[in-house]
Write a protein that holds these residues in place. Structure first.
Motif, PDB file in Angstrom:
ATOM      1  N   ARG A  28       0.818  -1.224   0.000  1.00 25.14           N
ATOM      2  CA  ARG A  28       0.000   0.000   0.000  1.00 25.14           C
ATOM      3  C   ARG A  28       0.848   1.269   0.000  1.00 25.14           C
ATOM      4  O   ARG A  28       0.411   2.322  -0.454  1.00 25.14           O
ATOM      5  CB  ARG A  28      -0.921   0.002   1.221  1.00 25.14           C
ATOM      6  N   PHE A  29       2.080   1.166   0.491  1.00 25.42           N
ATOM      7  CA  PHE A  29       2.921   2.361   0.638  1.00 25.42           C
ATOM      8  C   PHE A  29       3.773   2.599  -0.599  1.00 25.42           C
ATOM      9  O   PHE A  29       3.926   3.740  -1.033  1.00 25.42           O
ATOM     10  CB  PHE A  29       3.776   2.218   1.898  1.00 25.42           C
ATOM     11  N   SER A  30       4.299   1.534  -1.178  1.00 27.34           N
ATOM     12  CA  SER A  30       5.070   1.720  -2.410  1.00 27.34           C
ATOM     13  C   SER A  30       4.162   2.199  -3.533  1.00 27.34           C
ATOM     14  O   SER A  30       4.568   2.966  -4.396  1.00 27.34           O
ATOM     15  CB  SER A  30       5.782   0.423  -2.797  1.00 27.34           C
ATOM     16  N   LYS A  31       2.897   1.751  -3.520  1.00 30.24           N
ATOM     17  CA  LYS A  31       1.948   2.218  -4.541  1.00 30.24           C
ATOM     18  C   LYS A  31       1.691   3.711  -4.424  1.00 30.24           C
ATOM     19  O   LYS A  31       1.469   4.397  -5.406  1.00 30.24           O
ATOM     20  CB  LYS A  31       0.607   1.476  -4.385  1.00 30.24           C
ATOM     21  N   LEU A  32       1.754   4.220  -3.195  1.00 32.48           N
ATOM     22  CA  LEU A  32       1.455   5.631  -2.968  1.00 32.48           C
ATOM     23  C   LEU A  32       2.609   6.546  -3.330  1.00 32.48           C
ATOM     24  O   LEU A  32       2.401   7.650  -3.817  1.00 32.48           O
ATOM     25  CB  LEU A  32       1.101   5.859  -1.485  1.00 32.48           C
ATOM     26  N   PHE A  33       3.848   6.092  -3.080  1.00 35.49           N
ATOM     27  CA  PHE A  33       4.976   7.011  -3.128  1.00 35.49           C
ATOM     28  C   PHE A  33       6.060   6.691  -4.161  1.00 35.49           C
ATOM     29  O   PHE A  33       6.781   7.589  -4.567  1.00 35.49           O
ATOM     30  CB  PHE A  33       5.663   7.079  -1.751  1.00 35.49           C
ATOM     31  N   TYR A  34       6.192   5.436  -4.558  1.00 39.38           N
ATOM     32  CA  TYR A  34       7.370   5.063  -5.355  1.00 39.38           C
ATOM     33  C   TYR A  34       7.232   5.454  -6.826  1.00 39.38           C
ATOM     34  O   TYR A  34       6.219   5.208  -7.467  1.00 39.38           O
ATOM     35  CB  TYR A  34       7.651   3.570  -5.242  1.00 39.38           C
ATOM     36  N   VAL A  35       8.302   6.112  -7.316  1.00 44.79           N
ATOM     37  CA  VAL A  35       8.413   6.439  -8.732  1.00 44.79           C
ATOM     38  C   VAL A  35       9.156   5.295  -9.410  1.00 44.79           C
ATOM     39  O   VAL A  35      10.248   4.913  -8.985  1.00 44.79           O
ATOM     40  CB  VAL A  35       9.197   7.755  -8.934  1.00 44.79           C
ATOM     41  N   LYS A  36       8.566   4.744 -10.472  1.00 49.00           N
ATOM     42  CA  LYS A  36       9.261   3.719 -11.260  1.00 49.00           C
ATOM     43  C   LYS A  36       9.995   4.423 -12.382  1.00 49.00           C
ATOM     44  O   LYS A  36       9.391   5.150 -13.168  1.00 49.00           O
ATOM     45  CB  LYS A  36       8.276   2.694 -11.815  1.00 49.00           C
ATOM     46  N   ASP A  48      35.047  13.496 -18.668  1.00 51.10           N
ATOM     47  CA  ASP A  48      34.957  12.067 -18.430  1.00 51.10           C
ATOM     48  C   ASP A  48      33.659  11.643 -17.761  1.00 51.10           C
ATOM     49  O   ASP A  48      33.415  10.465 -17.557  1.00 51.10           O
ATOM     50  CB  ASP A  48      36.129  11.607 -17.553  1.00 51.10           C
ATOM     51  N   ALA A  49      32.836  12.639 -17.366  1.00 47.08           N
ATOM     52  CA  ALA A  49      31.623  12.314 -16.623  1.00 47.08           C
ATOM     53  C   ALA A  49      30.667  11.482 -17.474  1.00 47.08           C
ATOM     54  O   ALA A  49      30.501  11.719 -18.659  1.00 47.08           O
ATOM     55  CB  ALA A  49      30.919  13.601 -16.179  1.00 47.08           C
ATOM     56  N   GLN A  50      30.051  10.475 -16.852  1.00 44.51           N
ATOM     57  CA  GLN A  50      29.075   9.662 -17.555  1.00 44.51           C
ATOM     58  C   GLN A  50      27.782  10.450 -17.714  1.00 44.51           C
ATOM     59  O   GLN A  50      27.278  11.026 -16.762  1.00 44.51           O
ATOM     60  CB  GLN A  50      28.806   8.381 -16.750  1.00 44.51           C
ATOM     61  N   MET A  51      27.271  10.523 -18.922  1.00 44.48           N
ATOM     62  CA  MET A  51      26.037  11.259 -19.187  1.00 44.48           C
ATOM     63  C   MET A  51      24.860  10.307 -19.058  1.00 44.48           C
ATOM     64  O   MET A  51      24.869   9.215 -19.633  1.00 44.48           O
ATOM     65  CB  MET A  51      26.076  11.860 -20.602  1.00 44.48           C
ATOM     66  N   SER A  52      23.847  10.712 -18.300  1.00 46.09           N
ATOM     67  CA  SER A  52      22.712   9.815 -18.095  1.00 46.09           C
ATOM     68  C   SER A  52      21.424  10.605 -17.987  1.00 46.09           C
ATOM     69  O   SER A  52      21.408  11.702 -17.458  1.00 46.09           O
ATOM     70  CB  SER A  52      22.912   8.970 -16.838  1.00 46.09           C
ATOM     71  N   ASP A  53      20.325  10.015 -18.514  1.00 46.33           N
ATOM     72  CA  ASP A  53      18.979  10.557 -18.368  1.00 46.33           C
ATOM     73  C   ASP A  53      18.193   9.616 -17.475  1.00 46.33           C
ATOM     74  O   ASP A  53      18.388   8.389 -17.503  1.00 46.33           O
ATOM     75  CB  ASP A  53      18.274  10.634 -19.728  1.00 46.33           C
ATOM     76  N   ILE A  54      17.282  10.191 -16.664  1.00 51.29           N
ATOM     77  CA  ILE A  54      16.369   9.367 -15.883  1.00 51.29           C
ATOM     78  C   ILE A  54      14.984   9.544 -16.486  1.00 51.29           C
ATOM     79  O   ILE A  54      14.468  10.656 -16.562  1.00 51.29           O
ATOM     80  CB  ILE A  54      16.372   9.775 -14.400  1.00 51.29           C
ATOM     81  N   ILE A  55      14.418   8.450 -16.952  1.00 56.73           N
ATOM     82  CA  ILE A  55      13.117   8.460 -17.618  1.00 56.73           C
ATOM     83  C   ILE A  55      12.100   7.792 -16.704  1.00 56.73           C
ATOM     84  O   ILE A  55      12.347   6.693 -16.196  1.00 56.73           O
ATOM     85  CB  ILE A  55      13.172   7.729 -18.977  1.00 56.73           C
ATOM     86  N   VAL A  56      10.956   8.448 -16.504  1.00 57.51           N
ATOM     87  CA  VAL A  56       9.943   7.943 -15.581  1.00 57.51           C
ATOM     88  C   VAL A  56       9.005   6.994 -16.307  1.00 57.51           C
ATOM     89  O   VAL A  56       8.373   7.361 -17.305  1.00 57.51           O
ATOM     90  CB  VAL A  56       9.148   9.105 -14.968  1.00 57.51           C
ATOM     91  N   ALA A  57       8.913   5.768 -15.784  1.00 52.52           N
ATOM     92  CA  ALA A  57       7.986   4.801 -16.359  1.00 52.52           C
ATOM     93  C   ALA A  57       6.596   4.928 -15.751  1.00 52.52           C
ATOM     94  O   ALA A  57       5.587   4.768 -16.432  1.00 52.52           O
ATOM     95  CB  ALA A  57       8.524   3.381 -16.134  1.00 52.52           C
ATOM     96  N   GLU A  58       6.541   5.245 -14.444  1.00 52.51           N
ATOM     97  CA  GLU A  58       5.240   5.336 -13.779  1.00 52.51           C
ATOM     98  C   GLU A  58       5.348   6.294 -12.603  1.00 52.51           C
ATOM     99  O   GLU A  58       6.289   6.245 -11.814  1.00 52.51           O
ATOM    100  CB  GLU A  58       4.806   3.947 -13.281  1.00 52.51           C
ATOM    101  N   LEU A  59       4.352   7.186 -12.486  1.00 49.89           N
ATOM    102  CA  LEU A  59       4.326   8.162 -11.399  1.00 49.89           C
ATOM    103  C   LEU A  59       3.347   7.719 -10.306  1.00 49.89           C
ATOM    104  O   LEU A  59       2.309   7.128 -10.611  1.00 49.89           O
ATOM    105  CB  LEU A  59       3.911   9.542 -11.917  1.00 49.89           C
ATOM    106  N   PRO A  60       3.652   8.025  -9.031  1.00 54.61           N
ATOM    107  CA  PRO A  60       2.763   7.660  -7.922  1.00 54.61           C
ATOM    108  C   PRO A  60       1.719   8.744  -7.671  1.00 54.61           C
ATOM    109  O   PRO A  60       1.841   9.867  -8.162  1.00 54.61           O
ATOM    110  CB  PRO A  60       3.732   7.577  -6.736  1.00 54.61           C
TER     111      PRO A  60
END
Length: 797
Positions: free
Chosen positions: A524-532, A597-609
């Motif tokens: 019930r809590f991960s469904k409320l708050f966790y971003v996938k 030399d920094a690694q370039m990365s994007d964070i893409i949201v699959a599902e929002l809470p």
């Protein structure tokens, strides 16, 4: 910490010269006196309070002297003034018609901006002090003194003491009839006074006229004589500061005033230090003494202290517990048998100490003294917490509050007291309550208040028997949370202790909704708050790494907006490593090896809470000092925010637009970095900078040559400011461009629901939380600070 949610519930007296109060024949002195204030004071203590009335920007106890020129009969007004700040009071006293049973008056007073009044509750004797500003401005006296200080380059200047002596003679002569004029060209006048701007202003203020080199005194009238006498009095006070030995006509104000009130002499306790009401140290000591809380002074006898104590309790029984505390403190210091007997007698009458009263309130689970709680609410709280020992604790509270309804409740048999209280139920239905701080629990209290407003969590916890883990079941299986496998021991600890890391403990203690071997359980809590989310990483070949999180951690170093911080988090490029670290690098395009030399990365949201939690990290580390500090940078918080641009489902369709937006965001970061560099302390050889700066190997006071102000244009005066303004303008322009670009990207909407606030430094402070109550009849923001819950005004929203 910020929480964004898409689905959350949630004047009695006269100022004339004849009387201090307007007597009313229909009421007695006690009623009139209590209409001022319930606390009683002896005349000596009243004078101490007057010494701290309107002490201004330079706090000091007033050292009052009486104007020798205005001491009339026993019924006329008295003029007194402070020898430090020269503030004046006109004092009017009247003799009451009643009888005082005790040794001294028992005054009740009121302090206001312009006056202090008091009346004896026994006999009606009254006193009124009306504040008047000093006759001569203190700044004028200061300028006359400053202009006459000995100077090396002009030893012929008059000495201030000589100036003061002659001015006193001139004013004193002007108060007599047929006074002649003063020749300002005479050798004596120029040697002792000197006609400069400050002395001219002095004679103008004292109503003299300068005609052809002679000072003509003001017309001899009663008004002018009184005015000149007050100016003369003020100069005498100045002379008292300069040479006290030359002033023998001034009398401390408390002597004639207490004489008028019949309170000059009183019985003093043996061994106690004399109370000098014209001495700074003595006044400060009396102001902060325990005796002052009873309304007396510290050298009074035990009998007088008991008299003031009993009179005070008879007027206001609700203060009895705090007065008993004070009397006990005095008794311990004096080791007085009489005071000890009085304490025993009071306790036999049911009077208790503050500690005993607080204990009685805690018995009914009411914070400390019950301050601010109405009788209706108090009755409900008491009815809802009746248990063994309740009657004695109820008796203590009823005695302290002296409330008829509590006394009526006390008279009822315990079994007849109703447990349900509709008034209390109505109160709780519309007003949330606070949580007591039991020792550094302000953040936990704030967190619990916030969690309680989230419907799913509230209902789950309040009905926990239906959802709690039962690790004793035969088919109970271990589960993995945040990479850690939970054993039965972990579940037991989480259930016994649902508070070290609240989110983790809740997930551990309650049953999952879906649980598959090897997978993270869905509860019930991960469904409320966790971003996938998925993180795109380029290490030889492109790949995605799953990255779920319950809280968005955003680093705050400089003034910015929440939208910019989120861009820095989700978009490719860590601003701490990939952005230029100097103005030169930003302009030329050169970057450090670390940045390349920094690694370039994007964070893409699959599902929002339903609830998005954002933590603004303000604790920073100073690499030079190797110490932690708290960043107080400003972060602009919008009422709504949209996350469509970060959603995986939008990336392919909006690829061209998002690429264009990333370029604008990158340019905005560069502008921010440049602005940060330019705002730091700097030195550039050969540049003309307005003001003072520190040069290498020079003292901080070293001056830099600056062109005349009329030759400076805005650009030539400070090119650095122009450059910073350009960066500000470009940042604003880019922000507006991005805002317009995203007008139709408004499906993933969050509204602000709660804001956690911290006051203090990196290692200390206090937390509270603001929560938006959109379920109220009129939506409102509420501030939860431990046991205090208050509505936030519009100006604070």
């Amino acid at each position: 910490m910020e929480v964004l949610s898409s689905e959350v519930s949630t004047p009695f007296y006269s100022t004339s010269d004849t009387t201090a109060t307007q007597p009313d024949d229909d009421i007695g002195p006690l009623v009139r006196a209590l209409s001022l204030s319930p606390k009683g004071l002896t005349p000596q203590r009243w004078f101490v309070d007057l010494a701290f009335h309107e002490i201004g920007l330079n706090p000091h106890p007033h050292i009052f002297y009486v104007n020798p020129n205005e001491i009339g009969d026993d019924h006329g007004p008295v003029n007194i003034a402070c020898s430090i700040c020269f503030k004046q009071y006109n004092i009017v006293t009247t003799t009451g018609q009643g009888y005082c049973p005790g040794e001294v008056h028992h005054f009740h007073s009121r302090l206001e901006t312009n006056s202090v009044a008091a009346e004896c509750c026994h006999c009606g004797t009254s006193i009124n002090a009306l504040l008047e500003q000093s006759t001569l401005p203190q700044s004028l006296i200061y300028r006359i003194r400053t202009n006459r200080l000995p100077k090396v380059n002009n030893t012929n200047l008059p000495h201030f003491h000589d100036t003061l002596s002659l001015l006193l003679r001139i004013l004193e002569n002007a108060t007599k009839p047929n006074c002649g004029s003063v020749n300002t060209d005479s050798n004596m006048f120029n040697a002792k006074v000197l006609l400069d701007d400050s002395s001219k202003e002095f004679f103008q203020k004292t109503r003299f006229s300068l005609v052809e080199g002679r000072l003509l005194p003001p017309e001899y009238t009663p008004d002018n004589v009184q005015f000149l006498n007050r100016c003369l009095f003020q100069l005498q006070l100045v002379l008292l500061q300069e040479k006290p030995s030359e002033v023998n006509s001034l009398i401390p104000a408390h002597i004639p005033l207490l004489e008028r009130l019949g309170a000059r002499k009183y019985a003093s306790a043996k061994g106690e230090k004399n109370v000098n009401l014209s001495e700074k140290a003595s006044l400060l000591e009396e102001r902060d003494s325990a005796h002052g809380k009873l309304g007396c002074v510290s050298n009074m006898t035990d009998e007088l202290i008991i008299e003031t104590f009993q009179t005070q309790i008879s007027h206001d029984i609700s203060t009895s517990h705090s007065l008993v505390d004070v009397l006990s403190e005095i008794q311990k210091k004096r080791k007085s048998e009489k005071l000890e007997i009085e304490l025993i007698c009071q306790k036999s009458e049911g009077v208790v100490t503050t500690a005993e009263l607080r204990s009685a309130y805690r018995h009914f689970e009411i914070p400390d003294s019950g301050e601010g709680i109405s009788t209706d609410i108090l009755l409900g709280l008491i009815r809802g917490s009746l248990k063994s020992g309740s009657r004695e604790n109820l008796r203590i509270i009823a005695k302290a509050r002296n409330d008829p309804e509590l006394n009526l409740l006390l008279e009822q048999p315990e079994e007849d007291i109703l447990l349900d209280d509709p008034v209390l139920d109505l109160y709780y239905a519309s007003n949330p309550v606070g949580l007591s701080n039991i020792g550094n629990t302000c953040y936990l209290n704030s967190l619990l208040q916030y969690m309680y407003t989230i419907k799913d969590i509230r209902e789950t916890v309040l009905n926990m028997e239906a959802y709690i883990e039962n690790e004793q079941e035969k088919d109970w299986k271990e589960k993995v949370i945040d990479g850690r496998t939970l054993t039965k021991k972990d579940v037991v600890e989480a259930k016994e202790k649902t508070m070290a890391i609240l989110m983790y403990r809740l997930s551990a203690a309650f049953q999952p909704i879906i649980s598959k071997p090897g997978d993270k359980p869905i509860d019930r809590f991960s469904k409320l708050f966790y971003v996938k989310a998925n993180k795109k990483v380029e290490e030889g070949e492109k790949r995605l790494i799953q990255e779920d999180f319950s809280t968005l951690l955003l680093n705050v170093k400089d003034d910015t907006s929440l939208e910019e911080l989120m861009d820095d988090y989700f978009d490719a490029g860590d601003p701490e490593t990939s952005l230029p670290t100097s103005a030169t690098a930003a302009i030329t395009g050169e970057e450090s090896k670390d940045a390349k030399d920094a690694q370039m990365s994007d964070i893409i949201v699959a599902e929002l809470p339903p609830v998005l939690q954002i933590h603004l990290i303000r604790t920073q580390f100073d690499k030079r000092d190797k110490t932690s500090y708290k960043s107080n940078a400003t972060v602009a918080l919008p009422k709504r925010i949209y996350l469509d641009q970060y959603l995986e489902s939008n990336q392919e369709e909006q690829a061209v637009r998002f690429k264009r937006m990333k370029l604008w965001k990158k340019e905005r970061r560069v502008c921010r970095k440049l602005l940060d560099v330019k705002k730091r302390p700097f030195f550039r050889q050969g540049s003309a900078i307005v003001g003072k700066i520190t040069q290498p190997n020079c003292s901080p006071e070293a001056d830099v040559a600056v062109p005349p102000a009329d030759q400076l244009s805005p650009s030539s005066a400070s090119p650095e400011l122009d450059s910073q303004f350009e960066d500000f303008s470009r940042i604003a322009e880019l922000t507006e461009t991005l805002k317009n670009e995203m007008l139709d990207l408004n499906d993933a909407e969050y509204k602000i629901h709660a804001v956690f606030h911290h006051e203090g430094g990196a290692n200390f402070g206090h937390y509270w939380v603001y929560i938006y109550d959109d379920k109220a009849e009129v939506p409102r923001w509420l501030k939860y600070s431990d046991d205090t819950v208050s509505e936030v005004g519009v100006s604070q929203e």
